[in-house]
Every structure is written in C-alpha cells, then in structure tokens.
Design an enzyme around this catalytic site. Structure first.
Site, short mmCIF file in Angstrom:
data_model
loop_
_atom_site.label_atom_id
_atom_site.label_comp_id
_atom_site.label_asym_id
_atom_site.label_seq_id
_atom_site.Cartn_x
_atom_site.Cartn_y
_atom_site.Cartn_z
N HIS A 596 7.05 4.36 -1.13
CA HIS A 596 6.01 4.14 -0.11
C HIS A 596 6.33 2.88 0.70
O HIS A 596 5.59 1.90 0.69
CB HIS A 596 4.64 4.04 -0.77
N ASN A 597 7.40 2.96 1.45
CA ASN A 597 7.89 1.82 2.21
C ASN A 597 7.93 2.17 3.70
O ASN A 597 7.37 3.18 4.14
CB ASN A 597 9.27 1.41 1.70
N TRP A 598 8.62 1.36 4.47
CA TRP A 598 8.69 1.57 5.91
C TRP A 598 9.29 2.93 6.28
O TRP A 598 8.81 3.61 7.18
CB TRP A 598 9.50 0.44 6.56
N HIS A 600 9.24 5.73 4.67
CA HIS A 600 8.25 6.80 4.46
C HIS A 600 7.28 6.84 5.64
O HIS A 600 6.98 7.92 6.18
CB HIS A 600 7.50 6.56 3.16
N HIS A 636 -0.28 4.04 7.69
CA HIS A 636 -1.11 4.64 6.65
C HIS A 636 -0.81 4.14 5.25
O HIS A 636 -1.63 4.33 4.34
CB HIS A 636 -0.98 6.17 6.70
N ASP A 637 0.35 3.51 5.01
CA ASP A 637 0.66 2.98 3.68
C ASP A 637 1.01 1.50 3.73
O ASP A 637 1.76 1.00 2.87
CB ASP A 637 1.82 3.77 3.05
N GLN A 800 7.54 19.35 -9.85
CA GLN A 800 7.64 19.57 -8.41
C GLN A 800 7.10 20.94 -8.02
O GLN A 800 6.42 21.09 -7.00
CB GLN A 800 9.10 19.44 -7.95
#
Length: 854
Positions: A596-598, A600, A636-637, A800
C-alpha cells in the site's frame, strides 16, 4: 369527661404538677430552655415567653435530636413499648389524665400512621362509635382530593388491618360524598340517618355488607386553617345511635391534636425524604464525576440509581444527535479553544472549511418545529426484570417506539411530561400505550436533560411504578434533580472524551509531520521543466497497463499527464507548478510499505482514468467529479502503515481512538486534506466556495468507499440497479453508489492485470499481510488469520481464489453487464482465477500425496 378540656385547664394542670413538666422537658425539651448547669427552667407564672430562633450559622446542633433523626433514617430507632389503654381504663380516666395521655402520644410518636390510629381508637371509645376513618389531602391546589389513610378503625383493630397503602387507598375528590363535602366546606357534618342523605354513597355498604346509620365527619385543619385531612366516625352504639353535641366536642378536641400530630409528622417525613434524596443525589454526584471515561457506564449508573429510588419497571435514557457528536466541536471554554487552536493548526484539517474564510463555518441547527425534527442518536433501556442489564435499542426500534415519540415531544416542548394513563392522553394522538414488543405503558414520567448551555441533550423516561400508582410531584422533583446531574455528567464525560480525541489528534499529527514533508522547491522546479509523456505513448488508456518498468519519477510524470489530458488543469485553472508540487507531496506522504505505497495509489488512479475514458463512463460525470475521483484515487491510501483497520483497533492506536469506524480510510482522507492545506499544494485554489465544498465532500465519500466493509453493504443496491437496466445514474444516490463501486473496482484492479503482473502484485500483497501477522504474533501474542499467517503461505493460491470469488468477480461482472467496454476487467479476473485455481489444485494434490515435488 373531656367537656372542660381547654388550654387554661391544661396550663393549670402543668402548674400544679411541676414534677411531670420537669420530667417531660428533660426528655423532650429544646436546648433554648435549658440552664448552663443542665437543669431546666420551671415556669414561675402562666405566662410563657418564646425565645427567637437561633441563627443557623451560629446555633449549636441538638445532638440528641440529631441522633434520633439518624436512627430513624437508618431504621434503628427503638420504639417505646407502651400498653394501649382499653375501653374500661380509658373511660375510668379523668379528663386531665386523658388529655395528658394524648400529649404523651403526640410527643413520643413520630409515625403519623400509628399516632392517628391510636387517636381514632380513643375517639371511638370515648364517643362510643363503632368505627372511624381518616382521609388525608393530596394533590395540587387546583386539583385536590382525599385518600383513605386509615379505614374502619375499631377499638380492637390493628394498624395493619386499617392502614391503606397506595395500592389499596380510596380516592375521594373534593366536593364529592360526605368526606369530600367536609373537605371542601370545612364544615362539620352530623348525620342521623346516612341513607336519607343524598351525599352518602350506598355502594360501599353493598360491597362490604356493613349497614351505616349515623355519621359524624369533621375537617382536620393546620395552623393556617387549611384542610389537611378529614376524619369520620360511624354508628354510635348506644342510645338512639345518634352522635351528640358532646361527641362533636370530644371529636373536635381530639382532631385539633390530630392535626398537630399529622402536620409535625408530615414535616418530619418530608425532612427524612429530603435527607434521603440529598444523600442519593450526593452519591449520584460522586458517581457522575468519578465516571468520566465512558458515557455508556455513566448512563448505566444514572439509570440504576433512578430506577432504584423511584421503584419503576422501566427506565430509558434517550440522547439527541448533538449530545453524541464525535467531532470534538462541542467542546467549550478556554481549554477547548487552546486545544483547537493548537491541534487544528498543527493538523490543518480544514475538512469543511471554505478556503476563502479564516474560521470554520459551523452550521447551527435550527430549533425543531415538530417531533419529526427530533432525532435520537442513542438510547439506553433498563427493565427491572433484567437484573440491571442495560439494552441499547437499534435505530429502527427507537424510530418506531411510541415511548420514544413522547420523549421527542419533551425535547420539542422543553418541559417535563407526567402522564397517568397513556390511552386517554389526547396530546399524543394515536399513542395507545403499547410498544412493538407488547410492553404495556400505564404511567410515565419524562424529564429533559440539559447541558451547561441550557440545551436539551437527552430525555430521562421512567415507566410504570412498581406499585401501580402514577408518578407524583415528589417523583418529578427527584428525577428533575437526577436529570440535572445527568446533564452535568454527560457534559463532563464528553469533555474528557473530546480532550482525549484532541490529544490523539496531536499524537497522530506529530507522528505524521515527523515523518513526512512537503516537496522541496528544487524538486518541484525540476519536475515542472521536464517533458511529460503522452497517455498513448505510455499506455495509460489500456486496462493492461504495467507500471513495473517505470521508475518513480516516471510514475509522477504519468500522473501529471492523466490530469492534463483530462483537461483538469485548464478547466479548473490549476497552475502546473502547484500540480507538480502537490503530486510530489502526495508521493512523499506514502510510506515505503510493501504494497500500500505510492505505486499502488498510482495504479489505482490509472485504472480510474482508463475506466472513465476507455470504458466510456466519462459521459456520466462532470469535470469536477472527474477531478474528485482522480484525486481520491491518488490519495486513498495516504500514510498507510501496512496494517489494516482491525490491527489498529487491536493495538488501541491513536488512530483507532480518533476514528470509531473505517479507521485507516478516515485517516487517509484527513491526510489528503492536510496536504491540500499545506502551502503551495492547494490544487483547488481557483474553485468557487461551492465547488470547493462539493469536491471535498466527493473526496471524503470516495476515499471512505474503499473500506471493503462499506463495499459489502452497498454492493446489493448496486446489483439491483444493474439488473434493472439502469444506464443514466443521474440521481444523486445512484451516482454516489456508482462512484463507490468504481473506487472498489480500481482499488483491487491488480487482480485484473495480465498474469505476469498479477502474480508479482499478489506476492507483494501477501508479504504485507504476513508482516502484519508477524506483528500480531510477536506483539499481541495472537495467532493471525490464515491470509496473514506466514506459516500458511503455501495456501496463497487457494486464498486468492476465495478473494476473487467473494470480492472481485461480483463487482467486475456487474460493470461488464452495465457497459461492454468494461469487459476486459471481468475477463482479466476470470483468466487469473484459472491460474490461481491451477496452483491451488497442485498444492492440494501435493498435500494429499497425489504428486511429489516442492
């Protein structure tokens, strides 16, 4: 015998019998007539001088009286056992002896019931009547009535046989019947034949089988001449069965002392009730100000105390929307101003702030004009039968509750409501006294709860006294005092909670600001002067877009390209320098967590861009909405810590204290606003105030929609719209629903990418989950759930497949049905599911031993 009984004879008797007076005063005399050596003054003449009452600030407390009072309150007062005089003994006594016997009874008996019972017995003996009754006055000055206190007292009856309780008492309105006539007129009534008097109610005789002949009925007056009761004696048993003038005189003299005894005993009873009430209120006050960490526990304590004191079946407390405001804006005073100025300046969280004004524009709610305008945010319900367990009704139960409707009426009018029979109360229209669960409401007392600003923040509602009688004025006074303390307690509790929330804001702000920073000017200048690729060159319009070959700077340039080719910079007059600085600042405010970084956030934004332009949904939105959606995707994150909402709650992080639901999503939104309000980063600077408010509202809605918990709640409604063939989505609710589903579709879009990309991204997601699982195992001592358990990493393909079936397939299938241009998303999910299912099958066969190998 008592025909010569008067004040002068009593005075002469006391003078002739000084030892009796001395003995009486030693037991019951006030300290004002006591000498310093402890002896009492003896009267030297008939003249009696009354001293002025001492000043309460300097007067000494009578320790003997205080001791008696405490023993009485605690129930430890030992009654003096005296043998009652029988008929022969009383008739053989002289008038003076009878009189002194009466004085001793009045001076030693604190219980008005025992005293009046003895007076009526003695009167029955002296007048040779068969029985007597005592009625006491109740009600307000405008609505007074009599209640039977002692009924059918004979010379052999016990007090328990004659005493009427609230459940058995007879109510006689003023002016009705013989007793009611006497109470209203203050006249003595001596009836020779009851059946010839139209005021006599024959129904009583029919029910009891008793035959009433003669009646002597007199009022009992206090020192001001007001009627405080009525006494009557029935059926003289000697002679012609008629009461004589001598009987009237005996009755009148006894009732004079009966009035004194009733007045004194009632005053004493009131003082005892007031003492108990004050003790309960002091205990409540201690509890209220000791319990400030939890509003629920505070309300529970108040309800238990209220129910215990007033002995009712049910107690409910309703809190209005304003009373449970979680935003911290209901803090008042200098302390709150300092906190707000410091923390909000630090955070720059101008969520609802117009950029063209300096202060928050707090919307003042209009005063409700009907019960429909009164909304309760929370209710607490306590039944006596539940043993102290408090139930919190759902919003639907409160909305449909008839008792809650009465509470809304109290909020609307701002005054208490005390009703005895709900069925006949026309003020509430069709309310019939039955709740949805069948509970029968017979009587009710409702009291508004005020805060320190004299605003109603709730309602205390008591239903059905256990003894079945209506709530009285004393009950109303008690619950009014309870409600005052409740209001103070709620205000105190909210002050504490809001202060904690603001402290949490400070902690979060300091943590954020210590880690993040706005983009530097040279970095911004370098980006502004660089060349930006076109969307077609880099593949931004394709669902198969792959960011892996791009470096960090190239992803930033591609972001600028998306906003530029969407014509947002030109339409909303966003300077390129501001756009570049804001994009770089957003990138800086993503932590280098595993997934959940840039990157993403960049991929989510690219998917939204593709859905809008390649998928053809751009026609459904205006330019401001497109701007809001792309900004929401990129932000959003923000400041994601690599852990989910559940983890934040488990560790009781400052974020979890700050937000009760959608913890991380609220933080992402607040962080987005913080960047926008940082110097040189406001890409909305050219918007009008109305546009600014709208885009901020869209941002909040879009970012919060990425919480999968909200996705599951809304998915059913969206599916109904798709199945019904909806195509326009111009209704505000439908459009918001579409935006929410688009945010989810973009957030999980990695599952739609070609298998080579999907496999790598899935491993990144799994690694971040495993890192959280490691923290749960090491820091909390808990076994993580399977998807976050590193020890079960071989089960990733199976997990998954489950993720695709539960979350991904439904949303992409709906979009494909809604618009065929979005089918590539659905096809990509199906293709990846095949690959994951194949891997899952292989793992299963290895586990069962069907095949060998690593």
């Amino acid at each position: 015998m008592t025909e010569n009984l008067n004040s002068r004879n009593v005075e002469q008797y006391l003078i002739k019998n000084p030892e009796f007076l001395k003995s009486y005063l030693s037991k019951h005399g006030a300290p004002d007539i006591t000498h310093k050596d402890g002896s009492h003054s003896e009267p030297s003449s008939p003249e009696i001088k009354i001293k002025r009452l001492p000043n309460f600030t300097s007067g000494r407390i009578n320790s003997i009286t205080t001791s008696i009072f405490k023993k009485y309150v605690e129930g430890n007062l030992e009654r003096i056992k005296k043998t009652s005089k029988d008929r022969n003994q009383l008739l053989s006594m002289s008038e003076d002896e009878v009189f002194m016997e009466l004085i001793r009874d009045i001076s030693t008996e604190l219980d008005v019931n025992v005293l009046c019972h003895k007076i009526l017995k003695n009167v029955s003996i002296l007048t040779r009547s068969d029985r007597g009754s005592l009625f006491l006055v109740r009600g307000s000055k405008d609505n007074r009535y009599l209640v039977s206190k002692l009924f059918d007292v004979t010379e052999v009856s016990t007090i328990s046989e004659s005493l009427h309780t609230e459940e058995t008492e007879i109510i006689v309105p003023f002016g009705r019947g013989i007793a009611g006539f006497v109470a209203e007129s203050k006249d003595t009534v001596n009836i020779k034949d009851a059946y010839e008097d139209p005021r006599f109610n024959k129904d009583v005789d029919l029910k009891t089988g008793y035959r009433t002949h003669s009646i002597l009925c007199m009022p009992i007056l206090n020192y001001e001449g007001e009627v405080i009761g009525v006494a009557q004696i029935i059926n003289k048993v000697t002679g012609n069965h008629e009461f004589t003038k001598q009987d009237e005189e005996v009755f009148r003299k006894y009732l004079i002392f009966c009035g004194i005894g009733i007045t004194n005993a009632q005053l004493f009873e009131l003082s005892v009730q007031e003492y108990k009430r004050n003790q309960l209120l002091l205990n409540l006050a201690r509890g209220v100000f000791e319990e400030q960490t939890s509003l629920e526990r505070l309300i529970q304590k108040v309800m238990l105390d209220s129910q215990d004191m007033l002995k009712c079946e049910r107690c409910t407390v309703y809190l209005t929307e304003d009373s449970t405001n979680k935003g911290g804006k209901n803090l008042t005073g200098m302390f709150a101003k300092i906190l707000k100025k410091r923390f909000y300046k630090l955070l720059a969280l101008a969520v609802h702030q117009d950029p063209h004004s300096e202060d928050d524009q707090v919307q003042v709610k209009a005063k409700p004009t009907s019960t429909k305008d009164v909304l309760f945010s929370m209710a607490f319900d306590l039944h006596a039968k539940d043993g102290g367990n408090i139930r919190i009704p759902s919003a639907a139960e409160v909305a449909n509750s008839r008792n809650a409707e009465i509470a809304r009426h109290v909020v609307l009018k701002g005054t208490p409501v005390n009703v005895s029979e709900i069925e006949i109360e026309s003020m509430f229209g069709k309310v019939v006294g039955f709740e949805e669960d069948g509970y029968k409401t017979k009587n009710m007392l409702c009291m508004p709860i005020f805060n320190n600003e004299k605003k109603i923040i709730g309602v205390t509602q008591l239903v059905n006294k256990l003894n079945g009688v209506p709530f009285n004025e004393n009950d109303a006074n008690i619950i009014e005092a309870f409600s005052i303390f409740t209001g103070l307690g709620i205000h105190n509790c909210q002050m504490y909670e809001n202060a904690c929330r603001l402290m949490a804001k400070q902690t979060v702000a300091l943590e954020v600001l210590s880690y993040h920073a706005t983009a530097q000017q040279d970095e911004t200048d370098k980006l502004v002067s660089s060349e930006f690729p076109t969307g077609q060159e880099i593949g931004l319009y394709t669902f198969e877009f792959n960011d892996i070959p791009l470096d960090e700077l190239e992803t930033v340039k591609c972001t600028i390209t998306m906003f530029t080719e969407a014509n947002l910079l030109a339409e909303f007059k966003i300077p390129l320098e501001v756009m570049c600085r804001w994009t770089l600042s957003v990138k800086k405010n993503y932590r280098p967590v595993t997934y959940h970084n840039w990157r993403h956030a960049f991929n989510v934004t690219q998917t939204m861009f593709t859905i809008l332009y390649t998928g053809g949904l751009i026609k459904k939105f205006e330019g401001l909405e497109v701007l809001g959606l792309l900004v929401a995707c990129l932000c959003h994150d923000l400041d994601h810590r690599g852990t989910n909402n559940a983890f934040q709650v488990k560790v009781a992080s400052p974020l979890a204290m700050l937000y009760s639901t959608s913890v991380m999503e609220h933080h992402h939104f607040d962080h987005c606003i913080m960047i926008l309000n940082s110097e040189g980063n406001n890409i909305f600077q050219s918007l009008s105030p109305a546009q600014y408010r709208n885009v901020i509202k869209m941002l909040e809605h879009a970012i919060l929609s990425t919480d999968l918990a909200l996705y599951f709640k809304k998915r059913g409604d969206f599916q109904k719209l798709v199945q019904s063939g909806e195509t326009e989505y111009q209704d505000p609710y439908k459009k918001d629903l579409l935006k929410a589903m688009m945010m989810t579709a973009c957030d999980v879009a990695a599952i739609t990418k070609p298998w080579e990309i999907q496999e790598k991204v899935a491993q990144l997601v799994a690694n971040e989950f495993f890192e959280q699982g490691d923290k749960e195992r090491s820091e909390l001592g808990e076994t993580p759930m399977a998807m976050m358990d590193r020890e079960k990493k071989d089960e990733l393909p199976k997990m998954q497949v489950g993720f695709i079936d539960a979350i991904c397939l439904p949303i992409y299938k709906m979009f494909a049905e809604m618009n065929q241009k979005l089918s590539p998303l659905y096809d990509g999910v199906l293709d990846n599911k095949k690959h994951w299912q194949q891997l899952a099958d292989i793992h299963e066969r290895k586990t069962t031993g069907e095949i060998n190998g690593p």
